[in-house]
Design a protein around this motif. Structure first.
Motif, PDB file in Angstrom:
ATOM      1  N   UNK A  54       0.862  -1.173   0.000  1.00  0.00           N
ATOM      2  CA  UNK A  54       0.000   0.000   0.000  1.00  0.00           C
ATOM      3  C   UNK A  54       0.903   1.229   0.000  1.00  0.00           C
ATOM      4  N   UNK A  55       0.786   2.060  -1.027  1.00  0.00           N
ATOM      5  CA  UNK A  55       1.623   3.258  -1.191  1.00  0.00           C
ATOM      6  C   UNK A  55       3.111   2.927  -1.091  1.00  0.00           C
ATOM      7  N   UNK A  56       3.512   1.788  -1.624  1.00  0.00           N
ATOM      8  CA  UNK A  56       4.914   1.382  -1.633  1.00  0.00           C
ATOM      9  C   UNK A  56       5.409   0.795  -0.327  1.00  0.00           C
ATOM     10  N   UNK A  57       4.555   0.747   0.679  1.00  0.00           N
ATOM     11  CA  UNK A  57       4.940   0.192   1.978  1.00  0.00           C
ATOM     12  C   UNK A  57       4.278  -1.163   2.186  1.00  0.00           C
ATOM     13  N   UNK A  58       4.872  -2.026   3.008  1.00  0.00           N
ATOM     14  CA  UNK A  58       4.233  -3.315   3.313  1.00  0.00           C
ATOM     15  C   UNK A  58       2.868  -3.116   3.967  1.00  0.00           C
ATOM     16  N   UNK A  59       1.962  -4.037   3.698  1.00  0.00           N
ATOM     17  CA  UNK A  59       0.572  -3.986   4.170  1.00  0.00           C
ATOM     18  C   UNK A  59       0.489  -3.841   5.690  1.00  0.00           C
ATOM     19  N   UNK A  90      -2.236  -0.531  10.593  1.00  0.00           N
ATOM     20  CA  UNK A  90      -1.654  -0.932  11.875  1.00  0.00           C
ATOM     21  C   UNK A  90      -2.572  -1.851  12.672  1.00  0.00           C
ATOM     22  N   UNK A  91      -3.871  -1.533  12.731  1.00  0.00           N
ATOM     23  CA  UNK A  91      -4.772  -2.332  13.561  1.00  0.00           C
ATOM     24  C   UNK A  91      -5.274  -3.563  12.812  1.00  0.00           C
ATOM     25  N   UNK A  92      -5.681  -4.540  13.588  1.00  0.00           N
ATOM     26  CA  UNK A  92      -6.159  -5.800  13.014  1.00  0.00           C
ATOM     27  C   UNK A  92      -7.487  -5.604  12.275  1.00  0.00           C
ATOM     28  N   UNK A  93      -8.329  -4.694  12.753  1.00  0.00           N
ATOM     29  CA  UNK A  93      -9.612  -4.460  12.078  1.00  0.00           C
ATOM     30  C   UNK A  93      -9.397  -3.854  10.691  1.00  0.00           C
ATOM     31  N   UNK A 141      -1.231  -4.363  -5.312  1.00  0.00           N
ATOM     32  CA  UNK A 141      -0.555  -3.068  -5.220  1.00  0.00           C
ATOM     33  C   UNK A 141      -1.653  -2.021  -5.159  1.00  0.00           C
ATOM     34  N   UNK A 142      -1.668  -1.240  -4.068  1.00  0.00           N
ATOM     35  CA  UNK A 142      -2.711  -0.239  -3.878  1.00  0.00           C
ATOM     36  C   UNK A 142      -2.093   1.136  -3.674  1.00  0.00           C
ATOM     37  N   UNK A 143      -2.653   2.132  -4.354  1.00  0.00           N
ATOM     38  CA  UNK A 143      -2.291   3.530  -4.134  1.00  0.00           C
ATOM     39  C   UNK A 143      -3.494   4.210  -3.516  1.00  0.00           C
ATOM     40  N   UNK A 144      -3.315   4.730  -2.295  1.00  0.00           N
ATOM     41  CA  UNK A 144      -4.434   5.296  -1.555  1.00  0.00           C
ATOM     42  C   UNK A 144      -4.155   6.759  -1.246  1.00  0.00           C
ATOM     43  N   UNK A 145      -5.198   7.591  -1.310  1.00  0.00           N
ATOM     44  CA  UNK A 145      -5.051   8.985  -0.938  1.00  0.00           C
ATOM     45  C   UNK A 145      -6.342   9.495  -0.332  1.00  0.00           C
TER      46      UNK A 145
END
Length: 131
Positions: free
Chosen positions: A31-36, A41-44, A65-69
């Motif tokens: 997600x945005x180039x970072x690991x999921x 951060x939270x489990x939900x 691969x997701x790009x989020x904004x």
């Protein structure tokens, strides 16, 4: 040159927008180039974002691969969920029945209501004084 096989889906929730690409692979999720796990951060949030892959049992066969904004992290997780669901329906139209039964096909229309003039907030009024 070999063409890259990928399935695209756009997901939206509140003011968050997610562009999701499903590629045949080992189950890697970025997600945005970072690991999921580092982004959500939270489990939900993690379970919400991965829900379409879990309900169709395709988590190990796709790399995401997701790009989020926009919006907050919870809204972004739900936007990723809708994007994955739409991309899965492009991959296989038979997944639609399972995804629809789980409620992942429809965009959630709920959003923040605007503040109105002459009021303290969207619904709350200023205190009324008779005398």
């Amino acid at each position: 040159m070999a063409d890259l096989v990928q399935y695209y889906g756009t997901g939206r929730r509140k003011s968050a927008v997610a562009r999701v690409y499903l590629r045949p692979g080992s189950g890697e999720f970025k997600v945005n180039g970072r690991p999921f796990e580092q982004y959500f951060v939270t489990e939900s949030q993690r379970s919400s974002a991965k829900q379409p892959l879990a309900s169709t049992e395709t988590a190990a066969s796709f790399s995401v691969v997701a790009n989020v904004s926009g919006g907050g992290v919870n809204g972004q997780a739900d936007a990723v969920k809708l994007g994955i669901a739409r991309a899965l329906m492009l991959f296989n139209a038979e997944f639609r029945k399972a995804l629809k039964a789980a409620g992942m096909v429809r965009r959630d229309p709920r959003a923040k209501e605007r503040k109105k003039y002459g009021q303290k907030g969207a619904r709350k009024r200023f205190q009324y004084s008779k005398r």
